[in-house]
Design a protein around this motif. Structure first.
Motif, short mmCIF file in Angstrom:
data_model
loop_
_atom_site.label_atom_id
_atom_site.label_comp_id
_atom_site.label_asym_id
_atom_site.label_seq_id
_atom_site.Cartn_x
_atom_site.Cartn_y
_atom_site.Cartn_z
N SER A 46 0.81 -1.34 0.14
CA SER A 46 0.16 0.03 -0.02
C SER A 46 1.14 1.32 -0.04
O SER A 46 1.87 1.44 0.26
CB SER A 46 -1.07 0.15 1.33
OG SER A 46 -0.25 0.12 2.37
N ARG A 47 0.01 2.43 -0.32
CA ARG A 47 0.89 3.73 -0.46
C ARG A 47 -0.11 4.58 0.34
O ARG A 47 -1.20 4.72 0.18
CB ARG A 47 1.11 4.03 -1.69
CG ARG A 47 1.88 5.51 -1.73
CD ARG A 47 2.00 6.06 -3.45
NE ARG A 47 2.94 4.88 -3.88
CZ ARG A 47 4.24 5.08 -3.98
NH1 ARG A 47 4.96 6.26 -3.62
NH2 ARG A 47 4.82 4.28 -4.88
N SER A 48 0.55 5.48 1.05
CA SER A 48 -0.36 6.50 1.67
C SER A 48 -0.27 7.88 1.21
O SER A 48 0.96 7.91 0.75
CB SER A 48 -0.10 6.77 3.17
OG SER A 48 1.40 7.01 3.40
N ASP A 49 -1.20 8.67 1.01
CA ASP A 49 -1.00 10.01 0.39
C ASP A 49 -2.25 10.85 0.84
O ASP A 49 -3.39 10.76 0.90
CB ASP A 49 -1.13 10.00 -1.14
CG ASP A 49 -0.92 11.28 -1.88
OD1 ASP A 49 -0.52 12.24 -1.01
OD2 ASP A 49 -1.23 11.36 -3.06
N GLY A 50 -1.58 11.73 2.03
CA GLY A 50 -2.63 12.95 2.32
C GLY A 50 -3.73 12.31 3.53
O GLY A 50 -4.82 12.54 3.70
N VAL A 51 -3.26 11.11 3.85
CA VAL A 51 -3.90 10.56 5.18
C VAL A 51 -3.14 10.15 6.21
O VAL A 51 -1.92 9.69 6.00
CB VAL A 51 -4.69 9.29 4.66
CG1 VAL A 51 -3.58 8.20 4.15
CG2 VAL A 51 -5.44 8.60 5.65
N ASP A 52 -3.64 10.48 7.49
CA ASP A 52 -2.41 10.36 8.59
C ASP A 52 -3.16 9.29 9.72
O ASP A 52 -2.81 9.14 10.75
CB ASP A 52 -2.13 11.33 9.39
CG ASP A 52 -3.68 12.27 9.80
OD1 ASP A 52 -4.57 11.71 9.87
OD2 ASP A 52 -3.64 13.38 10.21
N GLN A 53 -4.36 8.58 9.44
CA GLN A 53 -4.87 7.75 10.16
C GLN A 53 -5.77 6.76 9.47
O GLN A 53 -6.50 6.94 8.63
CB GLN A 53 -5.61 8.55 11.38
CG GLN A 53 -6.34 7.57 12.58
CD GLN A 53 -6.97 8.25 13.39
OE1 GLN A 53 -8.08 8.84 13.39
NE2 GLN A 53 -6.38 8.71 14.48
N MET A 54 -6.23 5.68 10.02
CA MET A 54 -6.95 4.52 9.31
C MET A 54 -7.63 3.78 10.30
O MET A 54 -7.30 3.87 11.79
CB MET A 54 -6.26 3.39 8.38
CG MET A 54 -5.33 2.65 9.01
SD MET A 54 -4.39 1.21 8.18
CE MET A 54 -3.45 0.43 9.29
N MET A 55 -8.66 3.09 9.95
CA MET A 55 -9.36 2.38 10.81
C MET A 55 -9.11 0.79 10.73
O MET A 55 -9.14 0.35 9.69
CB MET A 55 -10.83 2.19 10.56
CG MET A 55 -11.74 1.17 11.55
SD MET A 55 -11.62 1.69 13.39
CE MET A 55 -12.69 3.23 13.39
#
Length: 234
Positions: free
Chosen positions: A21-30
């Motif tokens: 996966s790659r994150s972009d513009g998100v700092d939290q997940m469920m």
């Protein structure tokens, strides 16, 4: 923008899923509850980290490093690293220190970092060097077999190999399956019937505890600022 996740199944009996996966513009997940443990690698601002993520018995918020790349191996139920017992890692994480872009240390040896395409070769080495083991009784039960051991012995082996009871594993996997079905458009009343929930409140409680979303939220617009962790059709 958000959390882009790709995953694939594996023909290895030790691996449930391989993902990246790659994150972009998100700092939290469920983080959705999971009965399996993962070996996770990620890179953030040039720094590589490695961790063993234990089974998770309930959904919860988890931080996501900004603009990071992740790769993980989700191991099949019954698979464990005897030197790092999974029953001590339930709802916990064990970080592996001194990782570089090329290698990391595991059980006293240097290992090249695996990737999305060679995870099976990496796991075969883990098995050859006795880093990884699979409880044959637990694996047989999950295939539908009836082993010649007492129920008490069976429960003890499940907890030793997975950190969870069989009942907990069933509840977590059922809630995950329900979430996948609902997201895919299966009517809630059909999900209740297919998966053996008593009624809609029973399903609602299960989704809230293990997925962190209600059926309505799963059907609605997905929040890119707080995405769900990996969910897939088993």
């Amino acid at each position: 923008m958000g959390l882009e996740v790709e995953s694939r199944p594996s023909d290895s009996p030790y691996i449930e899923r391989v993902w990246r996966s790659r994150s972009d513009g998100v700092d939290q997940m469920m983080a959705v509850a999971a009965a399996r443990w993962d070996l996770v690698f990620w890179e953030h601002r040039g720094q590589v980290s490695v961790a063993v993520v234990g089974p998770e018995t309930k959904a919860g918020h988890a931080p996501v490093p900004e603009e990071s790349m992740f790769f993980g191996i989700s191991f099949s139920i019954g698979t464990s690293m005897p030197h790092l017992p999974v029953n001590r890692l339930v709802d916990d994480v064990a970080e592996i220190p001194d990782a570089t872009r090329r290698s990391f240390w595991l059980k006293g040896s240097s290992w090249r970092l695996p990737d999305y395409d060679n995870a099976e070769a990496f796991v075969r080495r883990m098995v050859r060097e006795d880093v990884l083991a699979l409880d044959p009784v637990v694996a047989a039960v999950l295939r539908g077999a009836t082993p010649d051991v007492s129920e008490r012995t069976l429960q003890r082996r499940f907890v030793a190999a997975t950190g969870l009871t069989r009942g907990a594993i069933r509840q977590i996997d059922r809630a995950r399956q329900a979430a996948v079905l609902i997201q895919g458009g299966t009517p809630v009343h059909e999900v209740i019937h297919l998966l053996g929930y008593f009624d809609q409140p029973h399903l609602a409680r299960s989704l809230t505890r293990y997925v962190g979303r209600t059926a309505t939220q799963l059907l609605g617009h997905r929040d890119p600022q707080k995405p769900l962790s990996l969910l897939y059709k088993a």
